[in-house]
Design a protein around this motif. Sequence first.
Motif: not given
Length: 477
Positions: A54-72
């Motif tokens: 999960x930690x890598x999603x903290x690097x950049x702005x998540x944009x509009x697809x919050x749930x997609x990034x979390x799910x992946x």
Amino acid sequence: MTLVLRYAARSDRGLVRNNNQDSVYAGPRLLAVADGMGGHAAGEVASKVVIASLAHVDDDEPGDDLLGKLRDAVASGNGAISELVTSDPDLEGMGTTLTAILFAGNRLGLVHIGDSRAYLLREGSFAQITHDDTFVQSLIDEGRITADEAATHPQRSLLLRALTGHDFEPSLTVREARAGDRFLLCSDGLSGVVSLETLDEAIRIPDPQACADRMIELALKGGGPDNVTVIVADVQDVAFGDDYPIVGGAAGDGSEDHTPPPDSAASRAATITQQRPPMQQRMDAPPPPPQDPKRKKRSAIKAFAIIFVLLLLTGVVAVGGKLWLNTQYYVGATEDGQVAIFRGLNGTVIGFKLSSKVEDSCPPGSTGCTPITLKDLQEAGRKTITAGIRSDNGLDGARAAVRLLRTEHMLPLCKDTSSTSTSTTPSTTPSTPSSNPSSSASSAPPTNGSPNPETGSTEPSLTPSQQKPGVECREGP
């Protein structure tokens, strides 16, 4: 308006556990708590790899697809668990809960699976915003027990969903974030020990770090029976928030000081499971002297002795494992859907089952007992049996679990409609003439094959709609 996070995180082993299987990550965009399970080091590994994924999603702005990034990211962590179990069958059965928030300005994505929790304090109101994936919570949802009764229920620790390397279905939601909001994420080492009223009081401590410290203190005062992990995060309308990640629990390095972070959160998380390289030999050190031949021979003998001891230990461990398996019991289902008690563990290793059936849902020698099938159980009971109810008290505990299924999770018996069928079927035996022929003719329903006086149809009259066996009711013996 610029919304940022100010946060604090802590994880403690507690007063009973020998190790900490919780993992925690808190960064400028990502907050995550994972509570590992599986015994020995397996729970630590599961929570650690999920947090690392999960930690890598903290690097950049998540944009509009919050749930997609979390799910992946969660799918990647779950896949890592699957790979570890495949490479080392001894890890079979390990898993972890996960509650995580991905923050993006005035919105946030929330992912949840298991019984770790997230709470929200907004405008003076404090409430839980996740729903526990537990057996007792399903009983509460069905109105069978109260929340107070769930706190002392013998199966209160039984999870219905977790990340185990198999197919998973996390809860994913998008919520609004407002300036002044305070979020609390925690493992059940806090929520299972400290009451909601006490948490409501402690969450109002202004400083996030002091608040997190108080939460840990309350859990330890309550006996500290489990690992306890806490994140306290404030949403603030300021130019800059906290910008360094906090990694703790099983995912941390064991140090209590907060050293400056590396260039990115992902690189820090990637070093979680890496070992430090050995110190390189100094360039000016003298070369080692040539080895004596006799010393080589002694080294070879020593190596053979070590190999022999290792093989002997492997055999001892295998025998000990077999003896230990024979002391384990669980309630599960056979291939044909019959509820039964098994000895061993619910799983396989290289295609070999780790369990064998001991007895059916009716104990040996019992009379008047009806065996239980999966079709006889309500949906929550079926899920529990499919996952297997592990007994902490041997065969007696497994039998007690079967009795609990009979009393709390059986579908009601299907209604008997035979009397209705009899009343609508013409009798072949002559009946005694009625003293009032006109009354009898007007009140008697049309029989099968007789014309209906209103429609002229010769179709039989319809019986009441039947219940669906296995869905709304169970069939009798």
